[in-house]
Design a protein around this motif. Structure first.
Motif, PDB file in Angstrom:
ATOM      1  N   TRP A  58       0.373  -1.433   0.310  1.00  0.00           N
ATOM      2  CA  TRP A  58       0.138  -0.113   0.179  1.00  0.00           C
ATOM      3  C   TRP A  58       0.768   1.107   0.026  1.00  0.00           C
ATOM      4  O   TRP A  58       0.517   2.679  -0.464  1.00  0.00           O
ATOM      5  N   ASP A 110     -11.461   8.132   0.930  1.00  0.00           N
ATOM      6  CA  ASP A 110     -11.407   7.567   1.499  1.00  0.00           C
ATOM      7  C   ASP A 110     -11.086   6.022   0.608  1.00  0.00           C
ATOM      8  O   ASP A 110     -11.207   6.053  -0.189  1.00  0.00           O
ATOM      9  N   ASP A 111     -10.039   5.521   1.799  1.00  0.00           N
ATOM     10  CA  ASP A 111      -9.752   4.782   0.378  1.00  0.00           C
ATOM     11  C   ASP A 111      -9.597   3.814   1.229  1.00  0.00           C
ATOM     12  O   ASP A 111      -8.947   2.843   2.819  1.00  0.00           O
ATOM     13  N   PRO A 112     -10.700   2.374   1.010  1.00  0.00           N
ATOM     14  CA  PRO A 112     -10.498   1.210   1.754  1.00  0.00           C
ATOM     15  C   PRO A 112      -9.865   0.523   1.605  1.00  0.00           C
ATOM     16  O   PRO A 112     -10.306  -0.776   2.412  1.00  0.00           O
ATOM     17  N   THR A 113      -8.761  -0.002   1.280  1.00  0.00           N
ATOM     18  CA  THR A 113      -7.357  -0.381   1.021  1.00  0.00           C
ATOM     19  C   THR A 113      -6.626   0.314   2.495  1.00  0.00           C
ATOM     20  O   THR A 113      -5.607  -0.726   1.954  1.00  0.00           O
TER      21      THR A 113
END
Ligand SMILES: [Fe+2]
Ligand SMILES: [Fe+2]
Length: 177
Positions: free
Chosen positions: A122, A165-168
């Motif tokens: 990430w 928002d970054d769900p990862t």
């Protein structure tokens, strides 16, 4: 259990992320003092993101039950000659951090520590984005040397670094921002 060499280096990296956060606070305060509120807001937001990176690394080590020693930071650069310099410093910093992140991923792989290698993925993606957006901003402030309002207008229109928002994204210690 993550590899001990990786744990040491990740603890070090926590310091670099906090250091990056402090550098961005220094840049934000400089722009705020120059009454350039969009540039200031951009760097205040980046400062929080860097702090969040540090806290993601803390959470990873907590989850792995590994040793955590919160490191101190080098004092940031806080005097700048013109509106270009804070962004140049920021881009150099992002490039340096990219090297550190890649080295962490390589170290994890070398020690067959695949969960740590995966954790770093990430951050690898994040560094590509941050180097790209800081390079864009450098071009903009270079063009705005004589007219800083050009950079202010650009930031008002484009909102770079605004990711939503970054769900990862990995979980951060203390919860999301
Ligand atoms: Fe970071
Ligand atoms: Fe960054």
């Amino acid at each position: 259990m993550p590899d001990p060499a990786f744990v040491d280096k990740l603890n070090e990296q926590i310091g670099y992320e906090f250091g990056a956060s402090q550098q961005y606070v220094a840049a934000a305060v400089y722009y705020d003092g120059e009454t350039l509120p969009r540039l200031a807001a951009f760097f205040y937001a980046q400062a929080l993101e860097e702090r969040n990176h540090a806290m993601m690394m803390v959470q990873y080590l907590l989850d792995a039950d590994a040793d955590i020693v919160i490191p101190g930071t080098q004092p940031p650069r806080s005097s700048f000659g013109d509106i270009v310099e804070p962004v140049r410093v920021a881009l150099e910093q992002e490039k340096r951090v990219t090297g550190q992140i890649n080295a962490l991923a390589a170290l994890a792989r070398e020690h067959s520590d695949y969960s740590s290698e995966q954790f770093m993925q990430w951050f690898i993606k994040e560094q590509v984005e941050e180097v790209a957006s800081m390079s864009d901003l450098l071009r903009v402030v270079e063009r705005s040397r004589d007219n800083p309002m050009f950079a202010e207008d650009f930031l008002a229109r484009e909102d770079p670094g605004e990711e939503g928002d970054d769900p990862t994204a990995p979980a951060a210690a203390g919860g999301a921002l």
